[in-house]
Design a protein around this motif. Structure first.
Motif, PDB file in Angstrom:
ATOM      1  N   PRO A 421      -0.071  11.279  -3.038  1.00 48.27           N
ATOM      2  CA  PRO A 421       0.135  10.250  -2.007  1.00 48.27           C
ATOM      3  C   PRO A 421       1.575  10.204  -1.510  1.00 48.27           C
ATOM      4  CG  PRO A 421      -1.258   9.387  -3.743  1.00 48.27           C
ATOM      5  CD  PRO A 421      -0.792  10.739  -4.217  1.00 48.27           C
ATOM      6  N   GLY A 422       1.714  10.188  -0.191  1.00 44.52           N
ATOM      7  CA  GLY A 422       3.034  10.149   0.423  1.00 44.52           C
ATOM      8  C   GLY A 422       3.639  11.502   0.675  1.00 44.52           C
ATOM      9  N   ILE A 423       2.880  12.585   0.497  1.00 39.41           N
ATOM     10  CA  ILE A 423       3.409  13.917   0.794  1.00 39.41           C
ATOM     11  C   ILE A 423       3.728  14.043   2.283  1.00 39.41           C
ATOM     12  CG2 ILE A 423       1.121  14.922   1.147  1.00 39.41           C
ATOM     13  CD1 ILE A 423       4.181  16.664  -0.431  1.00 39.41           C
ATOM     14  N   GLN A 424       3.074  13.210   3.101  1.00 37.41           N
ATOM     15  CA  GLN A 424       3.372  13.159   4.528  1.00 37.41           C
ATOM     16  C   GLN A 424       3.793  11.751   4.938  1.00 37.41           C
ATOM     17  OE1 GLN A 424       0.167  16.567   5.917  1.00 37.41           O
ATOM     18  NE2 GLN A 424       0.171  14.612   6.946  1.00 37.41           N
ATOM     19  N   ALA A 425       4.586  11.119   4.089  1.00 36.65           N
ATOM     20  CA  ALA A 425       5.017   9.759   4.411  1.00 36.65           C
ATOM     21  C   ALA A 425       5.897   9.718   5.645  1.00 36.65           C
ATOM     22  CB  ALA A 425       5.759   9.147   3.218  1.00 36.65           C
ATOM     23  N   TRP A 426       6.429  10.830   6.073  1.00 40.99           N
ATOM     24  CA  TRP A 426       7.202  10.893   7.318  1.00 40.99           C
ATOM     25  C   TRP A 426       6.280  10.857   8.535  1.00 40.99           C
ATOM     26  CZ3 TRP A 426       5.547  15.065  10.031  1.00 40.99           C
ATOM     27  CH2 TRP A 426       4.938  16.101   9.295  1.00 40.99           C
ATOM     28  N   TYR A 427       4.989  11.062   8.310  1.00 42.26           N
ATOM     29  CA  TYR A 427       4.010  11.153   9.401  1.00 42.26           C
ATOM     30  C   TYR A 427       2.961  10.052   9.313  1.00 42.26           C
ATOM     31  CZ  TYR A 427       0.081  13.264  12.037  1.00 42.26           C
ATOM     32  OH  TYR A 427      -0.959  13.512  12.904  1.00 42.26           O
ATOM     33  N   ASN A 428       2.546   9.681   8.104  1.00 43.38           N
ATOM     34  CA  ASN A 428       1.474   8.710   7.901  1.00 43.38           C
ATOM     35  C   ASN A 428       2.037   7.416   7.324  1.00 43.38           C
ATOM     36  OD1 ASN A 428      -0.468  10.819   8.434  1.00 43.38           O
ATOM     37  ND2 ASN A 428      -0.117  11.544   6.362  1.00 43.38           N
ATOM     38  N   GLN A 429       2.001   6.333   8.085  1.00 42.08           N
ATOM     39  CA  GLN A 429       2.423   5.035   7.574  1.00 42.08           C
ATOM     40  C   GLN A 429       1.770   3.906   8.365  1.00 42.08           C
ATOM     41  OE1 GLN A 429       6.600   4.168   7.199  1.00 42.08           O
ATOM     42  NE2 GLN A 429       7.103   6.081   6.158  1.00 42.08           N
ATOM     43  N   PHE A 430       1.158   2.950   7.664  1.00 47.50           N
ATOM     44  CA  PHE A 430       0.903   1.640   8.236  1.00 47.50           C
ATOM     45  C   PHE A 430       0.886   0.611   7.108  1.00 47.50           C
ATOM     46  CE2 PHE A 430      -3.856   2.547   7.877  1.00 47.50           C
ATOM     47  CZ  PHE A 430      -4.179   1.484   7.035  1.00 47.50           C
ATOM     48  N   VAL A 431       1.202  -0.628   7.475  1.00 43.38           N
ATOM     49  CA  VAL A 431       1.073  -1.777   6.578  1.00 43.38           C
ATOM     50  C   VAL A 431       0.321  -2.854   7.342  1.00 43.38           C
ATOM     51  CG1 VAL A 431       2.247  -3.549   5.235  1.00 43.38           C
ATOM     52  CG2 VAL A 431       3.265  -1.268   5.427  1.00 43.38           C
ATOM     53  N   GLN A 432      -0.778  -3.354   6.778  1.00 39.68           N
ATOM     54  CA  GLN A 432      -1.544  -4.413   7.417  1.00 39.68           C
ATOM     55  C   GLN A 432      -1.846  -5.498   6.384  1.00 39.68           C
ATOM     56  OE1 GLN A 432      -2.529  -4.966  10.727  1.00 39.68           O
ATOM     57  NE2 GLN A 432      -3.001  -6.952   9.820  1.00 39.68           N
ATOM     58  N   VAL A 433      -1.347  -6.706   6.639  1.00 38.55           N
ATOM     59  CA  VAL A 433      -1.562  -7.832   5.740  1.00 38.55           C
ATOM     60  C   VAL A 433      -2.710  -8.683   6.274  1.00 38.55           C
ATOM     61  CG1 VAL A 433      -0.478  -9.766   4.539  1.00 38.55           C
ATOM     62  CG2 VAL A 433       0.916  -7.815   5.273  1.00 38.55           C
ATOM     63  N   ASP A 434      -3.579  -9.106   5.365  1.00 37.09           N
ATOM     64  CA  ASP A 434      -4.702  -9.960   5.736  1.00 37.09           C
ATOM     65  C   ASP A 434      -4.160 -11.299   6.242  1.00 37.09           C
ATOM     66  OD1 ASP A 434      -6.953 -11.585   5.845  1.00 37.09           O
ATOM     67  OD2 ASP A 434      -7.792 -10.835   3.963  1.00 37.09           O
ATOM     68  N   PRO A 435      -4.470 -11.701   7.476  1.00 41.55           N
ATOM     69  CA  PRO A 435      -3.953 -12.979   7.993  1.00 41.55           C
ATOM     70  C   PRO A 435      -4.363 -14.182   7.154  1.00 41.55           C
ATOM     71  CG  PRO A 435      -4.968 -11.682   9.743  1.00 41.55           C
ATOM     72  CD  PRO A 435      -5.301 -10.998   8.466  1.00 41.55           C
ATOM     73  N   ALA A 436      -5.468 -14.052   6.422  1.00 47.94           N
ATOM     74  CA  ALA A 436      -5.965 -15.174   5.637  1.00 47.94           C
ATOM     75  C   ALA A 436      -5.416 -15.204   4.217  1.00 47.94           C
ATOM     76  CB  ALA A 436      -7.497 -15.118   5.583  1.00 47.94           C
ATOM     77  N   ASP A 437      -4.718 -14.150   3.795  1.00 44.63           N
ATOM     78  CA  ASP A 437      -4.256 -14.080   2.410  1.00 44.63           C
ATOM     79  C   ASP A 437      -3.017 -13.199   2.330  1.00 44.63           C
ATOM     80  OD1 ASP A 437      -3.821 -13.795  -0.288  1.00 44.63           O
ATOM     81  OD2 ASP A 437      -5.820 -13.037  -0.764  1.00 44.63           O
ATOM     82  N   PRO A 438      -1.842 -13.782   2.124  1.00 38.25           N
ATOM     83  CA  PRO A 438      -0.606 -12.992   2.110  1.00 38.25           C
ATOM     84  C   PRO A 438      -0.510 -12.024   0.936  1.00 38.25           C
ATOM     85  CG  PRO A 438      -0.171 -15.264   1.436  1.00 38.25           C
ATOM     86  CD  PRO A 438      -1.577 -15.231   1.952  1.00 38.25           C
ATOM     87  N   ARG A 439      -1.368 -12.152  -0.063  1.00 30.39           N
ATOM     88  CA  ARG A 439      -1.355 -11.237  -1.205  1.00 30.39           C
ATOM     89  C   ARG A 439      -2.284 -10.041  -1.000  1.00 30.39           C
ATOM     90  NH1 ARG A 439       0.445 -13.020  -6.028  1.00 30.39           N
ATOM     91  NH2 ARG A 439      -1.287 -12.063  -7.170  1.00 30.39           N
ATOM     92  N   HIS A 440      -3.063 -10.092   0.066  1.00 31.67           N
ATOM     93  CA  HIS A 440      -4.054  -9.041   0.332  1.00 31.67           C
ATOM     94  C   HIS A 440      -3.519  -8.116   1.422  1.00 31.67           C
ATOM     95  CE1 HIS A 440      -8.355  -7.938   1.850  1.00 31.67           C
ATOM     96  NE2 HIS A 440      -7.856  -6.980   1.079  1.00 31.67           N
ATOM     97  N   LEU A 441      -3.290  -6.862   1.084  1.00 27.75           N
ATOM     98  CA  LEU A 441      -2.745  -5.943   2.079  1.00 27.75           C
ATOM     99  C   LEU A 441      -3.385  -4.577   1.975  1.00 27.75           C
ATOM    100  CD1 LEU A 441       0.658  -4.376   1.137  1.00 27.75           C
ATOM    101  CD2 LEU A 441      -0.527  -5.871  -0.469  1.00 27.75           C
ATOM    102  N   TYR A 442      -3.328  -3.872   3.094  1.00 25.72           N
ATOM    103  CA  TYR A 442      -3.735  -2.476   3.185  1.00 25.72           C
ATOM    104  C   TYR A 442      -2.505  -1.648   3.539  1.00 25.72           C
ATOM    105  CZ  TYR A 442      -8.699  -3.770   3.260  1.00 25.72           C
ATOM    106  OH  TYR A 442      -9.942  -4.242   2.934  1.00 25.72           O
ATOM    107  N   VAL A 443      -2.408  -0.471   2.921  1.00 20.29           N
ATOM    108  CA  VAL A 443      -1.329   0.475   3.200  1.00 20.29           C
ATOM    109  C   VAL A 443      -1.955   1.807   3.571  1.00 20.29           C
ATOM    110  CG1 VAL A 443       0.448   1.881   2.081  1.00 20.29           C
ATOM    111  CG2 VAL A 443       0.471  -0.605   1.812  1.00 20.29           C
ATOM    112  N   GLY A 444      -1.477   2.401   4.641  1.00 14.09           N
ATOM    113  CA  GLY A 444      -1.967   3.691   5.074  1.00 14.09           C
ATOM    114  C   GLY A 444      -0.943   4.781   4.851  1.00 14.09           C
ATOM    115  N   LEU A 445      -1.319   5.819   4.127  1.00 12.85           N
ATOM    116  CA  LEU A 445      -0.538   7.057   4.006  1.00 12.85           C
ATOM    117  C   LEU A 445      -1.493   8.171   4.421  1.00 12.85           C
ATOM    118  CD1 LEU A 445       1.306   6.182   0.683  1.00 12.85           C
ATOM    119  CD2 LEU A 445       2.361   6.429   2.940  1.00 12.85           C
ATOM    120  N   GLU A 446      -1.698   9.159   3.592  1.00 11.98           N
ATOM    121  CA  GLU A 446      -2.753  10.123   3.888  1.00 11.98           C
ATOM    122  C   GLU A 446      -4.119   9.457   3.712  1.00 11.98           C
ATOM    123  OE1 GLU A 446       0.908  11.529   3.021  1.00 11.98           O
ATOM    124  OE2 GLU A 446      -0.373  10.762   1.427  1.00 11.98           O
TER     125      GLU A 446
END
Length: 882
Positions: A421-446
């Motif tokens: 994971p993160g071998i292409q962190a220079w190319y693949n990145q997102f962070v999305q936090v659940d609007p209903a729960d600040p502890r719930h998040l999604y992270v996109g790499l490969e």
């Protein structure tokens, strides 16, 4: 890879008149980073081990495609459009204006690929296919996502514009086709419900298409973007934009030329340059002509204090490292570097690409950070970490909540050394936090990762693919065994919306768009059981490099089979009567040769001249895994493939003689000829007929009547760029280099392609990429894009006439003497006996055309576009409508 045929990219790059004007990257790439192998190697390894489930990629395989290879491809894509210098701002606008002023022919284009494309099509499970990997229906790269709470979803594609769905995804409608720039940098809904479209894709800072600024759509549910919707003036033209962020009444833009701001209440007036770390390297500056100038002001993201919008942190830096890389805050009226508190790196060696994500209530900030030092030294990953600021303050303190080891242990498919994971962190990145729960998040790499406890624990709901897992099966009746649908690899964007009070996550990646409930279900491994592909065929943003057409004599229905090689989505095939396209070769699909008399005879390129041939369209149910004699395709790569990037371009040129389909030419550092056509059995059947010279590599090839033309470059970047053309016979005789002085008729720019008069092999046309000397700051850039020779290249004439100053990629001579050229902004036509050019047809969306082919009897023209699929034009329309 030789191998599973993944991968791929890109890149990306990632791709024009739209290409970002970055020359040769001064970066140090990750050394020999392997990617997951294509399926044939994984399976053959498992077969030798006696366990079809115990796949393990072989890091030392010869034509492995690594993260560094993808960067190489990105740079090569850009080199074609910028060498021998740096392209000055204004080139794109000038080309667009010239194009709009041209007359148009009558007739319309047809979208041949506007139907679902199933990457798991059970018909095509041959040794070089990735079918059964679990990605399902795919389309081209999607890099921007936005969603509201009324079921509306908006998707921004890499080079196919913005699309709208009113059904939570699917049944897509294009809403930006009236704009001059189709490349997406970011897509955001503001607090007033307006949709902001930042043009210019910035995922790689090299292969991306530049844009024409930022546009705002006041009523995104019903309207569509128009040129008059642009915010400000031309300040952001010819840039890429990685992120838009809102604070108070101000919108911030992180661009390839620093950080800019604009009022969100008054959309008129110019953008304001907030900060550029090296202003002398900006256009008009003292160092603007420096070969490294495009890398000196890269901005990645902006974090704004939710309690005080005047407190802002800028994340600035080039992915491969530079002294200016760092976090910046405003102090005493000036922007200064700062060290953020906690675990996050603030030093230039470990601060590269950064993405921020904030919770809706402002209580937490999250960040992904890529490390230049790891990129250069760590063959497994260049992810420095995922971090959280638990007080919502972008200044921190920041706590590391994941590194690549932790993510690999969360159910990732990427656990083998060399691709974690993160071998292409220079190319693949997102962070999305659940609007209903600040502890719930999604992270996109490969892959897509999820945490429900602010990063204390992680799962991988969207693994890279299913091949690694015990649940997988190649049996078409089982699809992928007990495994579930996953997402395509390489994540770029995400949003959480809802419909009828039911929230969902949508993600955009190299295969399009996928959706699942925001709080979805998963199996015991943490892999989601509820992903749905939203790539229903209504959004055709497929990124083709090539197209080939032949009569289908092996199917149930009469007609033609259409094949094409795609960025990161293999080789597609559409046969007569199909309602769904299939993928018979996986990974990156490069150039293609199709037998016009038998569309199931296909030569498909992977990368660096890795060629495979099938004689039955690669139809296979996967039984070859237990009976090797049932393999339907074979690898026939010329020897230059063994040298990787030292032996051939990432997407290298191949061609067959239209007068004798058995004669093929392939261009690497040598010119390779084979005379067995689709009966070729191995790479040993190729004959080396000419050495292009030390450091030279082929960029375009053509063969007709036994005469071969090969364009080359070397060096291919701005540092001493040189181009040339070699000519000879397919029998190996008469080979010589043409005399092309730097300041000669043929510009010192990238040779893209050729086509030859079918009646006379000495009558040849050549297409030249890049921009003329007015825009290109380099030696011998010259003028013109299309040139003609009637004596096999001894003498040339510029026939560009009124052709806009647009990078040209491909040529095709039509029956009767007409000529068509594919450019970075459209397809142009010159009628027989005429000197002026017209735009061909009236409904071809603005995007890059990479290759042109004619179908049976030369009656239909096919265009491989890199962003809007394969389009065709019935040439009889020229007789009917002119």
């Amino acid at each position: 890879m030789p191998r599973l045929r993944h991968r791929r990219l890109l890149i990306t790059a990632g791709l024009s008149a739209l290409a970002l004007t970055i020359a040769g990257a001064p970066a140090t790439a990750a050394p020999g980073t392997p990617r997951p192998a294509r399926f044939n190697d994984l399976a053959s390894t498992a077969h030798r081990n006696g366990n079809i489930h115990s796949f393990a990629a072989a890091p030392g395989d010869d034509d492995e495609e690594g993260s560094s290879d993808i960067m190489e491809q990105a740079d090569q894509w850009n080199e074609a459009r910028s060498a021998p210098g740096v392209v000055a701002p204004g080139a794109y606008s000038a080309a667009w204006a010239q194009l709009q002023a041209l007359p148009r022919t009558g007739g319309n284009w047809t979208d041949e690929t506007g139907l679902p494309y199933n990457s798991d099509d059970p018909r095509y499970r041959d040794i070089n296919s990735n079918s059964s990997g679990g990605a399902g229906n795919v389309t081209g790269r999607v890099v921007g996502m936005a969603a509201d709470d009324h079921g509306y979803v908006y998707a921004g594609s890499a080079n196919g514009g913005v699309w709208r769905s009113s059904t939570g995804g699917g049944k897509w409608q294009p809403i930006s086709d009236k704009l001059p720039a189709p490349a997406t940098g970011d897509l955001r809904l503001d607090g007033r419900g307006r949709l902001w479209f930042a043009t210019g894709e910035a995922n790689t800072s090299a292969t991306s298409f530049v844009g024409t600024g930022v546009y705002v759509l006041a009523d995104p549910r019903h309207g569509e973007f128009r040129a008059s919707d642009r915010v400000g003036g031309t300040e952001l033209e010819n840039t890429t934009i990685r992120a838009l962020r809102f604070g108070g009444d101000t919108v911030w833009a992180a661009t390839s030329r620093g950080v800019w701001t604009h009022s969100t209440t008054n959309l008129a007036g110019p953008w304001h340059l907030e900060y550029a770390p090296n202003p002398s390297f900006l256009p008009g500056g003292a160092d603007a002509a420096d070969e490294d100038a495009p890398y000196k002001n890269i901005a990645n993201d902006i974090a704004i204090d939710p309690r005080d919008p005047s407190k802002v942190v800028l994340a600035i830096g080039w992915r491969s490292g530079d002294d200016y890389n760092g976090f910046y805050v405003k102090s005493g009226g000036t922007w200064q570097k700062t060290t953020l508190a906690g675990d996050i790196a603030s030093d230039p060696d470990n601060l590269g690409a950064v993405t921020f994500g904030r919770s809706a209530d402002g209580s937490k900030y999250y960040a992904i950070e890529q490390s230049p030092e790891m990129l250069a030294t760590n063959g497994d990953s260049n992810l420095f970490g995922v971090f959280v600021s638990n007080n919502g303050n972008p200044l921190g303190p920041w706590t590391r909540i994941a590194d690549y080891h932790k993510l690999a242990a969360s159910g990732s498919a990427n656990t083998a050394p060399g691709y974690m994971p993160g071998i292409q962190a220079w190319y693949n990145q997102f962070v999305q936090v659940d609007p209903a729960d600040p502890r719930h998040l999604y992270v996109g790499l490969e892959e897509v990762f999820e945490s429900k406890d602010a990063g204390a624990t992680w799962t991988t709901p969207g693994p890279y693919w299913n091949f690694n897992f015990p649940c997988w099966s190649i049996d078409p009746s089982k699809q992928t065994g007990d495994c579930h649908q996953t997402v395509h690899a390489d994540q770029h964007a995400a949003a959480i919306g809802s419909n009828g009070g039911k929230p969902y996550l949508v993600v955009g990646d190299d295969g399009g768009i996928y959706r699942r409930p925001a709080n979805g279900k998963a199996d015991a491994s943490g892999h989601a059981t509820d992903w749905v592909s939203l790539n229903d065929g209504s959004m055709d943003v497929l990124q083709y490099y090539s197209v080939g057409v032949g009569a289908d004599r092996q199917g149930r229905n009469a007609g033609v089979a259409i094949s094409g090689g795609l960025q990161d989505n293999g080789e597609s095939i559409l046969r007569p009567g199909d309602r769904v396209m299939g993928s018979n070769f996986g990974g990156d699909g490069g150039d293609t040769i199709v037998d016009p008399d038998n569309g199931c005879n296909i030569a498909a390129e992977y990368v660096y001249l890795a060629l495979s041939v099938t004689n039955n369209c690669a139809v296979n149910d996967g039984s070859w895994t237990t009976d090797p004699s049932k393999v339907s395709s074979r690898n026939v790569a010329p020897p230059d493939n063994e040298l990787g990037s030292a032996g051939a371009r990432f997407i290298a040129p191949i061609a067959a003689d239209p007068r004798n389909v058995n004669d093929w030419v392939a261009g690497g550092t040598h010119v390779w000829i084979q005379h067995k056509g689709f009966a070729i059995q191995s790479g040993a059947d190729w004959v080396n007929v000419f050495d292009l010279g030390a450091g030279h590599v082929a960029t375009g090839v053509s063969i007709s009547g036994g005469t071969v033309y090969v364009g080359w470059c070397g060096p291919c970047n701005n540092q001493g760029f040189t181009r040339g053309i070699a000519v000879g016979k397919a029998d190996g005789t008469g080979w010589h280099q043409l005399s092309l002085p730097v300041d000669g008729v043929i510009p010192n720019r990238y040779v893209s392609g050729f086509d030859v008069d079918p009646a006379n092999p000495n009558h040849v046309y050549v297409a030249m990429n890049g921009y003329s000397r007015k825009w290109t700051e380099g030696p011998g850039a010259g003028v013109g894009h299309v040139f003609e020779s009637r004596d096999a290249g001894a003498h040339w004439t510029d026939i560009s006439a009124n052709l806009p100053d647009i990078p040209a990629n491909a040529l095709k001579v039509l029956w009767g003497g007409g000529l068509v050229v594919g450019t970075d902004l459209g397809v142009l036509y010159r009628a027989p006996g005429q000197t002026g050019w017209k735009v061909l047809g009236r409904n071809l969306p603005t995007t890059t055309t990479m290759e042109l082919r004619t179908g049976l009897y030369g009656l239909r023209l096919y265009a491989a576009t890199h962003g809007r699929g394969i389009r065709s034009y019935d040439l009889w329309q020229l007789l009917l409508f002119g």
